[in-house]
Motif scaffolding. Sequence first.
Motif, PDB file in Angstrom:
ATOM      1  N   MET A  66       0.841  -1.176   0.000  1.00 18.88           N
ATOM      2  CA  MET A  66       0.000   0.000   0.000  1.00 18.88           C
ATOM      3  C   MET A  66       0.890   1.245   0.000  1.00 18.88           C
ATOM      4  SD  MET A  66      -2.857   1.200   2.760  1.00 18.88           S
ATOM      5  CE  MET A  66      -4.347   0.675   1.976  1.00 18.88           C
ATOM      6  N   ASN A  67       0.461   2.238  -0.710  1.00 21.54           N
ATOM      7  CA  ASN A  67       1.225   3.469  -0.829  1.00 21.54           C
ATOM      8  C   ASN A  67       1.162   4.260   0.482  1.00 21.54           C
ATOM      9  OD1 ASN A  67       2.604   5.635  -1.782  1.00 21.54           O
ATOM     10  ND2 ASN A  67       1.255   5.998  -3.525  1.00 21.54           N
ATOM     11  N   SER A  68       2.322   4.676   0.970  1.00 22.60           N
ATOM     12  CA  SER A  68       2.348   5.402   2.245  1.00 22.60           C
ATOM     13  C   SER A  68       1.825   6.826   2.120  1.00 22.60           C
ATOM     14  CB  SER A  68       3.765   5.408   2.808  1.00 22.60           C
ATOM     15  OG  SER A  68       4.618   6.132   1.954  1.00 22.60           O
ATOM     16  N   TRP A  69       1.740   7.333   0.901  1.00 24.66           N
ATOM     17  CA  TRP A  69       1.199   8.682   0.703  1.00 24.66           C
ATOM     18  C   TRP A  69      -0.284   8.756   1.050  1.00 24.66           C
ATOM     19  CZ3 TRP A  69       4.127  12.798   0.000  1.00 24.66           C
ATOM     20  CH2 TRP A  69       5.417  12.608  -0.453  1.00 24.66           C
ATOM     21  N   ILE A  70      -0.960   7.641   0.979  1.00 22.12           N
ATOM     22  CA  ILE A  70      -2.396   7.621   1.280  1.00 22.12           C
ATOM     23  C   ILE A  70      -2.642   8.047   2.712  1.00 22.12           C
ATOM     24  CG2 ILE A  70      -4.387   6.091   1.525  1.00 22.12           C
ATOM     25  CD1 ILE A  70      -3.349   4.585  -0.920  1.00 22.12           C
ATOM     26  N   PHE A  71      -1.801   7.605   3.639  1.00 24.47           N
ATOM     27  CA  PHE A  71      -1.971   7.995   5.034  1.00 24.47           C
ATOM     28  C   PHE A  71      -1.709   9.489   5.226  1.00 24.47           C
ATOM     29  CE2 PHE A  71      -0.924   3.423   5.474  1.00 24.47           C
ATOM     30  CZ  PHE A  71      -2.179   3.026   5.931  1.00 24.47           C
ATOM     31  N   LEU A  72      -0.792  10.042   4.456  1.00 24.85           N
ATOM     32  CA  LEU A  72      -0.549  11.480   4.501  1.00 24.85           C
ATOM     33  C   LEU A  72      -1.764  12.248   3.998  1.00 24.85           C
ATOM     34  CD1 LEU A  72       1.466  13.764   5.049  1.00 24.85           C
ATOM     35  CD2 LEU A  72       2.204  13.503   2.672  1.00 24.85           C
ATOM     36  N   PHE A  73      -2.395  11.761   2.933  1.00 22.29           N
ATOM     37  CA  PHE A  73      -3.601  12.406   2.422  1.00 22.29           C
ATOM     38  C   PHE A  73      -4.737  12.326   3.444  1.00 22.29           C
ATOM     39  CE2 PHE A  73      -2.099  11.260  -2.097  1.00 22.29           C
ATOM     40  CZ  PHE A  73      -1.284  12.370  -2.127  1.00 22.29           C
ATOM     41  N   LEU A  74      -4.863  11.178   4.100  1.00 21.68           N
ATOM     42  CA  LEU A  74      -5.897  11.048   5.131  1.00 21.68           C
ATOM     43  C   LEU A  74      -5.636  11.979   6.306  1.00 21.68           C
ATOM     44  CD1 LEU A  74      -6.459   7.191   5.167  1.00 21.68           C
ATOM     45  CD2 LEU A  74      -8.017   8.937   4.325  1.00 21.68           C
ATOM     46  N   ALA A  75      -4.377  12.135   6.678  1.00 26.57           N
ATOM     47  CA  ALA A  75      -4.027  13.073   7.752  1.00 26.57           C
ATOM     48  C   ALA A  75      -4.340  14.505   7.338  1.00 26.57           C
ATOM     49  CB  ALA A  75      -2.556  12.928   8.110  1.00 26.57           C
ATOM     50  N   ALA A  76      -4.117  14.831   6.081  1.00 26.84           N
ATOM     51  CA  ALA A  76      -4.448  16.172   5.594  1.00 26.84           C
ATOM     52  C   ALA A  76      -5.956  16.414   5.631  1.00 26.84           C
ATOM     53  CB  ALA A  76      -3.920  16.370   4.182  1.00 26.84           C
ATOM     54  N   ILE A  77      -6.741  15.402   5.302  1.00 29.04           N
ATOM     55  CA  ILE A  77      -8.202  15.539   5.370  1.00 29.04           C
ATOM     56  C   ILE A  77      -8.641  15.755   6.815  1.00 29.04           C
ATOM     57  CG2 ILE A  77     -10.381  14.297   5.046  1.00 29.04           C
ATOM     58  CD1 ILE A  77      -9.093  12.994   2.563  1.00 29.04           C
ATOM     59  N   LEU A  78      -8.071  14.998   7.738  1.00 36.49           N
ATOM     60  CA  LEU A  78      -8.413  15.179   9.151  1.00 36.49           C
ATOM     61  C   LEU A  78      -8.006  16.554   9.661  1.00 36.49           C
ATOM     62  CD1 LEU A  78      -7.544  11.707  10.644  1.00 36.49           C
ATOM     63  CD2 LEU A  78      -9.793  12.697  10.287  1.00 36.49           C
ATOM     64  N   SER A  79      -6.862  17.046   9.223  1.00 35.48           N
ATOM     65  CA  SER A  79      -6.459  18.386   9.649  1.00 35.48           C
ATOM     66  C   SER A  79      -7.364  19.444   9.038  1.00 35.48           C
ATOM     67  CB  SER A  79      -5.003  18.654   9.297  1.00 35.48           C
ATOM     68  OG  SER A  79      -4.829  18.678   7.896  1.00 35.48           O
ATOM     69  N   THR A 110      -8.940  22.235   1.841  1.00 31.13           N
ATOM     70  CA  THR A 110      -8.051  21.108   2.140  1.00 31.13           C
ATOM     71  C   THR A 110      -8.801  19.781   2.055  1.00 31.13           C
ATOM     72  OG1 THR A 110      -6.728  22.500   3.586  1.00 31.13           O
ATOM     73  CG2 THR A 110      -6.510  20.123   3.870  1.00 31.13           C
ATOM     74  N   VAL A 111      -9.964  19.735   2.656  1.00 31.57           N
ATOM     75  CA  VAL A 111     -10.759  18.499   2.627  1.00 31.57           C
ATOM     76  C   VAL A 111     -11.152  18.161   1.197  1.00 31.57           C
ATOM     77  CG1 VAL A 111     -12.952  17.481   3.331  1.00 31.57           C
ATOM     78  CG2 VAL A 111     -11.591  18.733   4.984  1.00 31.57           C
ATOM     79  N   LEU A 112     -11.594  19.153   0.424  1.00 30.90           N
ATOM     80  CA  LEU A 112     -12.011  18.887  -0.953  1.00 30.90           C
ATOM     81  C   LEU A 112     -10.850  18.417  -1.823  1.00 30.90           C
ATOM     82  CD1 LEU A 112     -14.471  21.811  -1.705  1.00 30.90           C
ATOM     83  CD2 LEU A 112     -15.000  19.397  -1.486  1.00 30.90           C
ATOM     84  N   VAL A 113      -9.733  19.113  -1.758  1.00 29.10           N
ATOM     85  CA  VAL A 113      -8.602  18.772  -2.626  1.00 29.10           C
ATOM     86  C   VAL A 113      -8.070  17.380  -2.312  1.00 29.10           C
ATOM     87  CG1 VAL A 113      -6.194  19.358  -3.130  1.00 29.10           C
ATOM     88  CG2 VAL A 113      -7.940  21.142  -3.124  1.00 29.10           C
ATOM     89  N   PHE A 114      -7.828  17.096  -1.049  1.00 29.64           N
ATOM     90  CA  PHE A 114      -7.240  15.802  -0.722  1.00 29.64           C
ATOM     91  C   PHE A 114      -8.248  14.663  -0.870  1.00 29.64           C
ATOM     92  CE2 PHE A 114      -4.043  18.553   1.197  1.00 29.64           C
ATOM     93  CZ  PHE A 114      -2.913  17.975   0.655  1.00 29.64           C
ATOM     94  N   SER A 115      -9.529  14.933  -0.710  1.00 27.72           N
ATOM     95  CA  SER A 115     -10.532  13.898  -0.987  1.00 27.72           C
ATOM     96  C   SER A 115     -10.575  13.581  -2.475  1.00 27.72           C
ATOM     97  CB  SER A 115     -11.909  14.358  -0.519  1.00 27.72           C
ATOM     98  OG  SER A 115     -11.937  14.501   0.862  1.00 27.72           O
ATOM     99  N   LEU A 116     -10.503  14.614  -3.309  1.00 27.15           N
ATOM    100  CA  LEU A 116     -10.492  14.378  -4.751  1.00 27.15           C
ATOM    101  C   LEU A 116      -9.232  13.633  -5.181  1.00 27.15           C
ATOM    102  CD1 LEU A 116     -11.924  17.747  -6.066  1.00 27.15           C
ATOM    103  CD2 LEU A 116     -13.032  15.512  -6.059  1.00 27.15           C
ATOM    104  N   VAL A 117      -8.106  13.936  -4.565  1.00 27.97           N
ATOM    105  CA  VAL A 117      -6.873  13.212  -4.885  1.00 27.97           C
ATOM    106  C   VAL A 117      -7.005  11.744  -4.504  1.00 27.97           C
ATOM    107  CG1 VAL A 117      -4.438  12.972  -4.267  1.00 27.97           C
ATOM    108  CG2 VAL A 117      -5.369  15.222  -4.773  1.00 27.97           C
ATOM    109  N   LEU A 118      -7.575  11.466  -3.344  1.00 28.22           N
ATOM    110  CA  LEU A 118      -7.757  10.059  -2.939  1.00 28.22           C
ATOM    111  C   LEU A 118      -8.712   9.331  -3.880  1.00 28.22           C
ATOM    112  CD1 LEU A 118      -7.911  10.027   0.949  1.00 28.22           C
ATOM    113  CD2 LEU A 118      -6.229   8.968  -0.527  1.00 28.22           C
ATOM    114  N   ILE A 119      -9.785   9.998  -4.291  1.00 26.96           N
ATOM    115  CA  ILE A 119     -10.730   9.377  -5.234  1.00 26.96           C
ATOM    116  C   ILE A 119     -10.040   9.114  -6.565  1.00 26.96           C
ATOM    117  CG2 ILE A 119     -12.815   9.816  -6.587  1.00 26.96           C
ATOM    118  CD1 ILE A 119     -13.876  11.297  -4.074  1.00 26.96           C
TER     119      ILE A 119
END
Length: 61
Positions: free
Chosen positions: A1-14, A42-51
């Motif tokens: 699993m890509n470790s960047w995904i956890f960074l994106f999730l942390a950004a969404i939480l922040s 922040t939530v919109l951008v990182f959610s769209l990146v995860l999608i």
Amino acid sequence: MNSWIFLFLAAILSGFALIEVPLAGTFLASLAPFTTVVGVLTVLVFSLVLIYKGVRYLFNK
């Protein structure tokens, strides 16, 4: 699993934390609209990146 995904999730939480931070009654109260806008973006951008990454992963298999 890509470790960047956890960074994106942390950004969404922040981002959610920025939306919900209580600034009323402090000297930072004038920044409340700014922190809300930054949080929502922040939530919109990182959610769209995860999608996007999820859809790309599904179609590459």
